[in-house]
Design a protein around this motif. Structure first.
Motif, PDB file in Angstrom:
ATOM      1  N   ARG A 164      12.808 107.496 -20.042  1.00 35.06           N
ATOM      2  CA  ARG A 164      13.299 108.418 -20.873  1.00 35.06           C
ATOM      3  C   ARG A 164      13.845 107.394 -22.090  1.00 35.06           C
ATOM      4  NH1 ARG A 164      12.540 113.735 -20.544  1.00 35.06           N
ATOM      5  NH2 ARG A 164      13.023 114.524 -18.196  1.00 35.06           N
ATOM      6  N   TYR A 165      13.275 107.440 -23.444  1.00 34.06           N
ATOM      7  CA  TYR A 165      13.724 106.577 -24.187  1.00 34.06           C
ATOM      8  C   TYR A 165      15.373 106.522 -24.575  1.00 34.06           C
ATOM      9  CZ  TYR A 165      15.420 110.312 -27.646  1.00 34.06           C
ATOM     10  OH  TYR A 165      15.869 111.478 -28.299  1.00 34.06           O
ATOM     11  N   GLY A 166      15.959 105.050 -24.948  1.00 34.71           N
ATOM     12  CA  GLY A 166      17.185 104.970 -24.969  1.00 34.71           C
ATOM     13  C   GLY A 166      18.016 104.802 -23.681  1.00 34.71           C
ATOM     14  N   ASN A 167      17.311 104.985 -22.756  1.00 31.11           N
ATOM     15  CA  ASN A 167      18.130 105.051 -21.190  1.00 31.11           C
ATOM     16  C   ASN A 167      17.032 104.017 -20.537  1.00 31.11           C
ATOM     17  OD1 ASN A 167      19.627 104.978 -19.085  1.00 31.11           O
ATOM     18  ND2 ASN A 167      18.748 106.998 -18.347  1.00 31.11           N
ATOM     19  N   ASP A 168      16.199 104.358 -20.201  1.00 34.01           N
ATOM     20  CA  ASP A 168      14.914 103.479 -19.410  1.00 34.01           C
ATOM     21  C   ASP A 168      14.241 102.621 -20.022  1.00 34.01           C
ATOM     22  OD1 ASP A 168      15.661 105.203 -16.944  1.00 34.01           O
ATOM     23  OD2 ASP A 168      14.474 106.840 -18.119  1.00 34.01           O
ATOM     24  N   TYR A 169      14.226 102.736 -21.426  1.00 29.07           N
ATOM     25  CA  TYR A 169      13.609 101.840 -22.267  1.00 29.07           C
ATOM     26  C   TYR A 169      14.307 101.848 -23.726  1.00 29.07           C
ATOM     27  CZ  TYR A 169      10.545 105.437 -23.842  1.00 29.07           C
ATOM     28  OH  TYR A 169      10.209 106.740 -24.206  1.00 29.07           O
ATOM     29  N   LEU A 170      14.098 100.734 -24.515  1.00 27.97           N
ATOM     30  CA  LEU A 170      14.496 100.525 -25.842  1.00 27.97           C
ATOM     31  C   LEU A 170      13.563 100.274 -26.896  1.00 27.97           C
ATOM     32  CD1 LEU A 170      17.856  98.602 -25.121  1.00 27.97           C
ATOM     33  CD2 LEU A 170      17.614 100.833 -25.360  1.00 27.97           C
ATOM     34  N   MET A 171      13.696 100.251 -28.004  1.00 27.45           N
ATOM     35  CA  MET A 171      12.797 100.052 -28.995  1.00 27.45           C
ATOM     36  C   MET A 171      12.102  98.799 -28.994  1.00 27.45           C
ATOM     37  SD  MET A 171      14.129 101.805 -32.489  1.00 27.45           S
ATOM     38  CE  MET A 171      14.950 103.285 -32.796  1.00 27.45           C
ATOM     39  N   GLU A 172      12.684  97.727 -28.248  1.00 25.45           N
ATOM     40  CA  GLU A 172      12.216  96.543 -28.402  1.00 25.45           C
ATOM     41  C   GLU A 172      11.328  96.453 -27.157  1.00 25.45           C
ATOM     42  OE1 GLU A 172      16.845  95.958 -27.313  1.00 25.45           O
ATOM     43  OE2 GLU A 172      15.521  96.887 -28.707  1.00 25.45           O
ATOM     44  N   ALA A 206       5.831 101.486  -8.696  1.00 29.51           N
ATOM     45  CA  ALA A 206       7.100 101.412  -9.427  1.00 29.51           C
ATOM     46  C   ALA A 206       6.665 101.377 -11.096  1.00 29.51           C
ATOM     47  CB  ALA A 206       7.844 100.273  -9.253  1.00 29.51           C
ATOM     48  N   ILE A 207       5.837 100.948 -11.397  1.00 26.36           N
ATOM     49  CA  ILE A 207       5.213 100.660 -12.550  1.00 26.36           C
ATOM     50  C   ILE A 207       4.653 102.064 -13.521  1.00 26.36           C
ATOM     51  CG2 ILE A 207       4.195  99.446 -14.483  1.00 26.36           C
ATOM     52  CD1 ILE A 207       4.647  96.713 -13.083  1.00 26.36           C
ATOM     53  N   LEU A 208       3.675 102.554 -12.283  1.00 27.95           N
ATOM     54  CA  LEU A 208       3.375 103.740 -12.492  1.00 27.95           C
ATOM     55  C   LEU A 208       4.417 104.987 -12.928  1.00 27.95           C
ATOM     56  CD1 LEU A 208       1.042 105.829 -12.969  1.00 27.95           C
ATOM     57  CD2 LEU A 208       0.805 105.999 -10.672  1.00 27.95           C
ATOM     58  N   HIS A 209       5.371 104.722 -11.925  1.00 38.55           N
ATOM     59  CA  HIS A 209       6.576 105.709 -11.818  1.00 38.55           C
ATOM     60  C   HIS A 209       7.270 105.816 -13.218  1.00 38.55           C
ATOM     61  CE1 HIS A 209      10.622 107.262 -10.569  1.00 38.55           C
ATOM     62  NE2 HIS A 209       9.789 107.818  -9.852  1.00 38.55           N
ATOM     63  N   ASP A 210       7.361 104.585 -13.882  1.00 37.89           N
ATOM     64  CA  ASP A 210       7.968 104.254 -14.934  1.00 37.89           C
ATOM     65  C   ASP A 210       7.377 105.033 -16.261  1.00 37.89           C
ATOM     66  OD1 ASP A 210      10.232 102.954 -13.996  1.00 37.89           O
ATOM     67  OD2 ASP A 210       9.489 100.891 -14.684  1.00 37.89           O
ATOM     68  N   PHE A 211       5.843 105.053 -16.254  1.00 39.25           N
ATOM     69  CA  PHE A 211       5.208 105.792 -17.172  1.00 39.25           C
ATOM     70  C   PHE A 211       5.020 107.126 -16.987  1.00 39.25           C
ATOM     71  CE2 PHE A 211       3.637 101.324 -17.860  1.00 39.25           C
ATOM     72  CZ  PHE A 211       3.396 101.331 -19.376  1.00 39.25           C
ATOM     73  N   LEU A 212       5.671 107.804 -15.843  1.00 40.34           N
ATOM     74  CA  LEU A 212       5.661 109.093 -15.728  1.00 40.34           C
ATOM     75  C   LEU A 212       7.123 109.581 -15.884  1.00 40.34           C
ATOM     76  CD1 LEU A 212       3.417 109.325 -12.372  1.00 40.34           C
ATOM     77  CD2 LEU A 212       2.879 109.806 -14.871  1.00 40.34           C
ATOM     78  N   TRP A 213       7.968 108.916 -15.571  1.00 41.66           N
ATOM     79  CA  TRP A 213       9.708 109.234 -15.673  1.00 41.66           C
ATOM     80  C   TRP A 213      10.578 108.882 -16.796  1.00 41.66           C
ATOM     81  CZ3 TRP A 213      11.082 113.298 -12.505  1.00 41.66           C
ATOM     82  CH2 TRP A 213      10.387 113.523 -11.508  1.00 41.66           C
ATOM     83  N   PRO A 215       7.247 102.933 -22.333  1.00 40.19           N
ATOM     84  CA  PRO A 215       6.849 102.232 -21.227  1.00 40.19           C
ATOM     85  C   PRO A 215       7.471 101.887 -20.179  1.00 40.19           C
ATOM     86  CG  PRO A 215       7.497 100.855 -22.996  1.00 40.19           C
ATOM     87  CD  PRO A 215       7.669 102.280 -23.353  1.00 40.19           C
ATOM     88  N   SER A 216       7.096 100.835 -19.233  1.00 42.73           N
ATOM     89  CA  SER A 216       8.048 100.234 -17.998  1.00 42.73           C
ATOM     90  C   SER A 216       8.458  99.026 -18.634  1.00 42.73           C
ATOM     91  CB  SER A 216       7.093  99.840 -16.991  1.00 42.73           C
ATOM     92  OG  SER A 216       7.978  99.310 -16.035  1.00 42.73           O
ATOM     93  N   ARG A 217       9.693  98.647 -18.353  1.00 42.71           N
ATOM     94  CA  ARG A 217      10.252  97.365 -18.746  1.00 42.71           C
ATOM     95  C   ARG A 217       9.449  96.051 -17.959  1.00 42.71           C
ATOM     96  NH1 ARG A 217      16.629  98.970 -19.406  1.00 42.71           N
ATOM     97  NH2 ARG A 217      16.558  99.249 -21.663  1.00 42.71           N
ATOM     98  N   HIS A 275       6.828 114.357 -22.493  1.00 47.29           N
ATOM     99  CA  HIS A 275       7.759 113.928 -21.461  1.00 47.29           C
ATOM    100  C   HIS A 275       9.410 114.670 -22.071  1.00 47.29           C
ATOM    101  CE1 HIS A 275       9.448 112.894 -17.557  1.00 47.29           C
ATOM    102  NE2 HIS A 275      10.401 112.053 -18.277  1.00 47.29           N
ATOM    103  N   THR A 276       9.803 113.945 -22.950  1.00 44.20           N
ATOM    104  CA  THR A 276      11.110 114.406 -23.312  1.00 44.20           C
ATOM    105  C   THR A 276      10.975 115.271 -24.358  1.00 44.20           C
ATOM    106  OG1 THR A 276      12.151 112.047 -23.063  1.00 44.20           O
ATOM    107  CG2 THR A 276      13.480 113.617 -24.342  1.00 44.20           C
ATOM    108  N   VAL A 277      11.878 116.614 -24.181  1.00 44.39           N
ATOM    109  CA  VAL A 277      11.640 117.620 -25.441  1.00 44.39           C
ATOM    110  C   VAL A 277      12.435 117.331 -26.481  1.00 44.39           C
ATOM    111  CG1 VAL A 277      12.501 120.119 -25.686  1.00 44.39           C
ATOM    112  CG2 VAL A 277      11.593 119.373 -23.534  1.00 44.39           C
TER     113      VAL A 277
END
Length: 254
Positions: A177-185, A168-175, A147-149, A203-205
């Protein structure tokens, strides 16, 4: 507008979830064969990135032509917007290595259709019409990624549906990646706001699938040897990741 972009599925029927094909026509046809298109309670969700292959045998045009046909014909067919489709809407090239895949797609149109227009414009109009998200009554939220933060409540979530593809929020839902752009929390915070139990993205292989807290990252085709998809009974609640993992299947060897 919101209803067209944010699909809500009831607690009945069957749901298949497939991620990033990137021009693999053979895999696309395998997944289509698994779906009972004539049963309105059987739903098929592709989470975007139908186009832009890294192989010489690029089936992007054949796939997207069939996707457009099925989208117009079957209300139980849900092709979500991915960042590679978005690149043509935004006029923002996507590169893999040193290859401009956005330009390669335009060249492929000319090669297979004989001219760029009106085909590119028609494809872009279709990309603009693609849904963004699917939510199921039994507990799932499905998107290309994210998701977007920057989702603080439903008002900020609904701001996505303003017909601005540079949101910008839609952009986050398209681009993202876990661990960098968003975390588990961040996943948990978003799921709490949206009132879902688990999130499914592509998205992420990954090698088939990867659990990231309450998010399942799925690789159904491109870049994955173990090609995983979800086959879900929508009448059965998904309360946690263990429930969700039980619904993973593979097309390898089928």
């Amino acid at each position: 507008m919101i209803e067209d972009k944010f699909i809500q599925l009831p607690a009945k029927g069957r749901l298949l979830i497939v991620t990033d094909l990137h021009g693999d026509l053979q895999d696309y046809e395998k997944y289509i064969d698994l779906w009972d298109c004539d049963n309105p309670e059987n739903h098929l969700v592709f989470v975007g990135d139908f186009i832009h292959s890294t192989d010489e045998n690029d089936g992007s045009i054949e796939i997207i032509d069939d996707v457009i046909d099925k989208f117009n014909k079957y209300p139980n067919f849900h092709p979500l917007l991915g960042n590679h489709e978005w690149s043509h809407i935004a006029g923002s090239p996507v590169f893999k290595g040193f290859n401009n895949q956005t330009q390669d797609f335009e060249d492929l149109i000319i090669q297979k259709k004989g001219s760029l227009e009106p085909y590119l414009s028609d494809y872009i109009e279709f990309f603009k019409s693609m849904p963004f998200f699917v939510q199921t009554e039994n507990g799932l939220f499905i998107s290309h990624t994210g998701p977007s933060r920057f989702i603080y409540g439903m008002n900020s979530f609904y701001s996505i549906f303003n017909n601005d593809f540079n949101n910008a929020i839609l952009h986050d839902f398209l681009w993202n990646r876990y661990g960098n752009d968003y975390l588990m929390e961040d996943v948990d915070n978003f799921l709490s706001i949206i009132k879902s139990k688990c999130m499914v993205v592509g998205h992420t292989v990954v090698d088939g699938y990867f659990e990231y807290g309450n998010q399942l990252i799925l690789s159904s085709s491109f870049g994955s040897y173990n090609k995983a998809y979800l086959d879900i009974d929508l009448s059965v609640p998904i309360n946690n990741m263990e429930n969700l993992i039980d619904n993973i299947k593979f097309i390898q060897g089928e």
